[in-house]
Design a protein around this motif. Structure first.
Motif, mmCIF file in Angstrom:
data_model
loop_
_atom_site.group_PDB
_atom_site.id
_atom_site.type_symbol
_atom_site.label_atom_id
_atom_site.label_comp_id
_atom_site.label_asym_id
_atom_site.label_seq_id
_atom_site.Cartn_x
_atom_site.Cartn_y
_atom_site.Cartn_z
ATOM 1 N N MET A 17 -68.433 11.600 -86.338
ATOM 2 C CA MET A 17 -69.567 12.348 -85.809
ATOM 3 C C MET A 17 -70.047 11.732 -84.512
ATOM 4 S SD MET A 17 -70.918 14.877 -87.533
ATOM 5 C CE MET A 17 -72.712 14.811 -87.380
ATOM 6 N N ASP A 18 -70.129 10.396 -84.555
ATOM 7 C CA ASP A 18 -70.606 9.651 -83.411
ATOM 8 C C ASP A 18 -69.725 9.926 -82.199
ATOM 9 O OD1 ASP A 18 -72.568 7.907 -82.568
ATOM 10 O OD2 ASP A 18 -71.094 6.279 -82.454
ATOM 11 N N ALA A 19 -68.410 9.879 -82.422
ATOM 12 C CA ALA A 19 -67.457 10.126 -81.336
ATOM 13 C C ALA A 19 -67.605 11.549 -80.806
ATOM 14 C CB ALA A 19 -66.034 9.888 -81.832
ATOM 15 N N ARG A 20 -67.784 12.469 -81.749
ATOM 16 C CA ARG A 20 -67.913 13.871 -81.325
ATOM 17 C C ARG A 20 -69.175 14.087 -80.505
ATOM 18 N NH1 ARG A 20 -66.016 16.725 -86.281
ATOM 19 N NH2 ARG A 20 -68.199 16.844 -86.827
ATOM 20 N N VAL A 21 -70.279 13.492 -80.991
ATOM 21 C CA VAL A 21 -71.548 13.626 -80.272
ATOM 22 C C VAL A 21 -71.413 13.047 -78.865
ATOM 23 C CG1 VAL A 21 -73.948 12.817 -80.188
ATOM 24 C CG2 VAL A 21 -73.008 13.716 -82.323
ATOM 25 N N LYS A 22 -70.758 11.892 -78.788
ATOM 26 C CA LYS A 22 -70.570 11.249 -77.479
ATOM 27 C C LYS A 22 -69.732 12.117 -76.547
ATOM 28 C CE LYS A 22 -71.258 6.340 -78.376
ATOM 29 N NZ LYS A 22 -70.607 5.358 -79.240
ATOM 30 N N ALA A 23 -68.666 12.666 -77.108
ATOM 31 C CA ALA A 23 -67.779 13.511 -76.303
ATOM 32 C C ALA A 23 -68.525 14.731 -75.778
ATOM 33 C CB ALA A 23 -66.569 13.938 -77.132
ATOM 34 N N ARG A 24 -69.360 15.312 -76.648
ATOM 35 C CA ARG A 24 -70.116 16.495 -76.235
ATOM 36 C C ARG A 24 -71.138 16.143 -75.159
ATOM 37 N NH1 ARG A 24 -69.979 20.868 -79.275
ATOM 38 N NH2 ARG A 24 -72.130 21.420 -78.931
ATOM 39 N N ARG A 25 -71.767 14.949 -75.320
ATOM 40 C CA ARG A 25 -72.735 14.514 -74.306
ATOM 41 C C ARG A 25 -72.062 14.331 -72.960
ATOM 42 N NH1 ARG A 25 -75.659 10.290 -77.473
ATOM 43 N NH2 ARG A 25 -76.960 11.610 -78.769
ATOM 44 N N ALA A 26 -70.883 13.702 -73.017
ATOM 45 C CA ALA A 26 -70.139 13.463 -71.776
ATOM 46 C C ALA A 26 -69.746 14.795 -71.146
ATOM 47 C CB ALA A 26 -68.896 12.626 -72.063
ATOM 48 N N MET A 27 -69.303 15.713 -71.981
ATOM 49 C CA MET A 27 -68.864 16.999 -71.464
ATOM 50 C C MET A 27 -70.017 17.778 -70.849
ATOM 51 S SD MET A 27 -66.881 20.129 -73.172
ATOM 52 C CE MET A 27 -65.140 20.055 -73.476
ATOM 53 N N SER A 28 -71.197 17.711 -71.482
ATOM 54 C CA SER A 28 -72.298 18.481 -70.899
ATOM 55 C C SER A 28 -72.802 17.831 -69.615
ATOM 56 C CB SER A 28 -73.419 18.734 -71.903
ATOM 57 O OG SER A 28 -73.997 17.531 -72.318
ATOM 58 N N ALA A 29 -72.682 16.496 -69.524
ATOM 59 C CA ALA A 29 -73.035 15.842 -68.256
ATOM 60 C C ALA A 29 -72.062 16.288 -67.163
ATOM 61 C CB ALA A 29 -72.991 14.325 -68.409
ATOM 62 N N LEU A 80 -71.276 25.070 -75.465
ATOM 63 C CA LEU A 80 -72.008 23.880 -75.032
ATOM 64 C C LEU A 80 -73.008 24.230 -73.916
ATOM 65 C CD1 LEU A 80 -72.014 20.787 -75.464
ATOM 66 C CD2 LEU A 80 -70.404 20.632 -73.565
ATOM 67 N N ALA A 81 -72.557 25.044 -72.997
ATOM 68 C CA ALA A 81 -73.435 25.480 -71.902
ATOM 69 C C ALA A 81 -74.618 26.274 -72.447
ATOM 70 C CB ALA A 81 -72.641 26.322 -70.903
ATOM 71 N N GLU A 82 -74.387 26.982 -73.547
ATOM 72 C CA GLU A 82 -75.472 27.756 -74.155
ATOM 73 C C GLU A 82 -76.473 26.839 -74.837
ATOM 74 O OE1 GLU A 82 -73.070 30.477 -76.484
ATOM 75 O OE2 GLU A 82 -73.415 32.085 -75.032
ATOM 76 N N GLU A 83 -75.949 25.821 -75.556
ATOM 77 C CA GLU A 83 -76.847 24.895 -76.254
ATOM 78 C C GLU A 83 -77.721 24.111 -75.295
ATOM 79 O OE1 GLU A 83 -74.503 22.357 -78.854
ATOM 80 O OE2 GLU A 83 -73.424 24.162 -79.492
ATOM 81 N N THR A 84 -77.164 23.758 -74.145
ATOM 82 C CA THR A 84 -77.890 22.914 -73.197
ATOM 83 C C THR A 84 -78.707 23.727 -72.198
ATOM 84 O OG1 THR A 84 -75.924 22.912 -71.803
ATOM 85 C CG2 THR A 84 -76.184 21.049 -73.297
ATOM 86 N N GLY A 85 -78.528 25.038 -72.211
ATOM 87 C CA GLY A 85 -79.254 25.872 -71.253
ATOM 88 C C GLY A 85 -78.561 25.969 -69.901
ATOM 89 N N LEU A 86 -77.464 25.195 -69.725
ATOM 90 C CA LEU A 86 -76.734 25.241 -68.455
ATOM 91 C C LEU A 86 -76.154 26.620 -68.166
ATOM 92 C CD1 LEU A 86 -74.782 21.854 -68.654
ATOM 93 C CD2 LEU A 86 -76.534 22.458 -66.969
ATOM 94 N N ILE A 87 -75.990 27.412 -69.214
ATOM 95 C CA ILE A 87 -75.415 28.753 -69.058
ATOM 96 C C ILE A 87 -76.260 29.615 -68.116
ATOM 97 C CG2 ILE A 87 -76.576 29.838 -71.034
ATOM 98 C CD1 ILE A 87 -72.913 30.442 -70.008
ATOM 99 N N LEU A 88 -77.558 29.297 -68.003
ATOM 100 C CA LEU A 88 -78.401 30.112 -67.122
ATOM 101 C C LEU A 88 -77.943 29.976 -65.672
ATOM 102 C CD1 LEU A 88 -81.929 29.538 -68.717
ATOM 103 C CD2 LEU A 88 -80.331 31.429 -69.094
ATOM 104 N N ASP A 89 -77.734 28.731 -65.220
ATOM 105 C CA ASP A 89 -77.246 28.506 -63.852
ATOM 106 C C ASP A 89 -75.809 28.971 -63.688
ATOM 107 O OD1 ASP A 89 -79.597 27.487 -63.000
ATOM 108 O OD2 ASP A 89 -79.011 25.371 -63.181
ATOM 109 N N ILE A 90 -74.998 28.649 -64.694
ATOM 110 C CA ILE A 90 -73.575 29.003 -64.614
ATOM 111 C C ILE A 90 -73.408 30.529 -64.588
ATOM 112 C CG2 ILE A 90 -71.369 28.930 -65.858
ATOM 113 C CD1 ILE A 90 -72.149 26.095 -66.799
ATOM 114 N N GLY A 91 -74.133 31.189 -65.484
ATOM 115 C CA GLY A 91 -74.035 32.646 -65.567
ATOM 116 C C GLY A 91 -74.494 33.321 -64.286
#
Ligand code: C2E
Ligand code: MG
Ligand code: MG
Ligand code: MG
Length: 287
Positions: A17-29, A80-91
């Protein structure tokens, strides 16, 4: 013994879980910087009339070329973009890019843009659409917005209002991935869609399971009686195209008809020609 095993597997689970959470954090950054670093692009896939092959337009599909992980499919980073809200800028970036591009085409083809439910719910979409049309000068009739049922799910009243406001600009609205949701028929009847896109799973299952042909037939009839166009997604074979033609499905999209490709390539192949006065940032601008 049993207890140790369980403890151990819980430890593994937590590590995992920890690895997955880290990977997702890195990806959203990384995703946060992707626009600024020019890693996002749009590929265009052709949409045609099934009976004649006449070209109607292109669907804009987002692409992310990650500097270390290479190409990441939208199904992996859009959630991921949807969870972080980044989808607004991307979209917003995709909509603007697609409209800018389409405005440079010398043929009056349509451009279809996918919208996330998050954009639909958390931004002033009608205003964005009006602004982008005004900025790019694209004829509203050439723009089509693709929504899935999740967009109209949470607040039906507001969704109806938003759709009406968007449609007042002259833009068309399509219901994407039809048949995969929970309340397809209900959604179709209660909202002013112009087009149904039958999910590719139905087209691809038709040869193994003839019952899906009955479903396609029913959707085509439904579309016809509601006055909507019906597009089949994911057409990969001549057999599928023929079956859809027999069933009276009027529009199609899929690898058989054309793979998603960058505009630059479509221009190089001669599929799309640009206005002579296309802006200097256009792929093959001649100034
Ligand atoms: P979608 O809107 O249903 O797009 C169709 C997907 O099917 C695309 O996948 C396309 O490349 C793929 N496809 C087309 N023809 C065929 C075929 O013959 N066979 C098969 N197996 N697949 C085919 P893609 O580009 O990976 O996009 C996946 C999904 O990601 C899209 O499904 C859409 O829901 C989402 N998406 C893509 N771009 C955007 C975007 O700009 N914004 C949002 N919110 N979502 C996007
Ligand atoms: Mg789509
Ligand atoms: Mg789809
Ligand atoms: Mg989809």
């Amino acid at each position: 013994r049993a207890k140790t095993d369980i403890t151990r597997s819980i430890c593994f689970y937590e590590k995992d879980m920890d690895a997955r959470v880290k990977a997702r954090r890195a990806m959203s950054a990384d995703l946060r910087d992707a626009i600024a670093h020019g890693q996002l692009s749009v590929a265009y896939q052709v949409q045609t009339l099934v009976s004649t092959g006449e070209r109607l337009g292109y669907e804009a599909l987002l692409r992310w070329d990650h500097p270390r992980h290479g190409f990441i499919p939208p199904d992996q980073f859009i959630p991921l973009a949807e969870e972080t809200g980044l989808i607004l800028d991307i979209g917003e970036w995709v909509l603007r890019t697609a409209c800018e591009d389409a405005a440079t085409w010398s043929q009056p083809l349509t451009v279809a843009v996918n919208l996330s439910a998050v954009q639909f719910i958390h931004s002033d979409l009608p205003k964005l659409v009006r602004d982008v049309l005004a900025e790019t000068g694209l004829n509203p009739r050439r723009l089509e917005l693709e929504l899935t049922e999740t967009a109209v799910f949470s607040d039906a009243e507001r969704a109806r209002h938003l759709l009406q406001e968007i449609k007042a600009t002259g833009v068309k609205v399509a219901l994407d991935d039809f048949g995969t949701g929970y309340s397809s028929l209900d959604t179709l009847l209660s909202f002013p869609f112009d087009k149904i896109k039958i999910d590719k799973s139905f087209i691809q299952e038709a040869h193994v399971n003839p019952q899906t042909i009955a479903i396609i037939r029913a959707v085509v009839a439904l579309g016809r009686s509601l006055g909507l166009s019906v597009l089949a997604e994911g057409i990969e074979s001549a057999e599928q195209l023929h079956m859809l033609d027999m069933e009276g499905c009027n529009e199609g999209q899929g690898y058989l008809l054309g793979r998603p490709a960058p505009l630059k390539q479509l221009v190089a192949d001669g599929a799309i020609t640009l206005n002579p006065q296309a802006p200097a940032h256009g792929p093959m601008a001649t100034v």
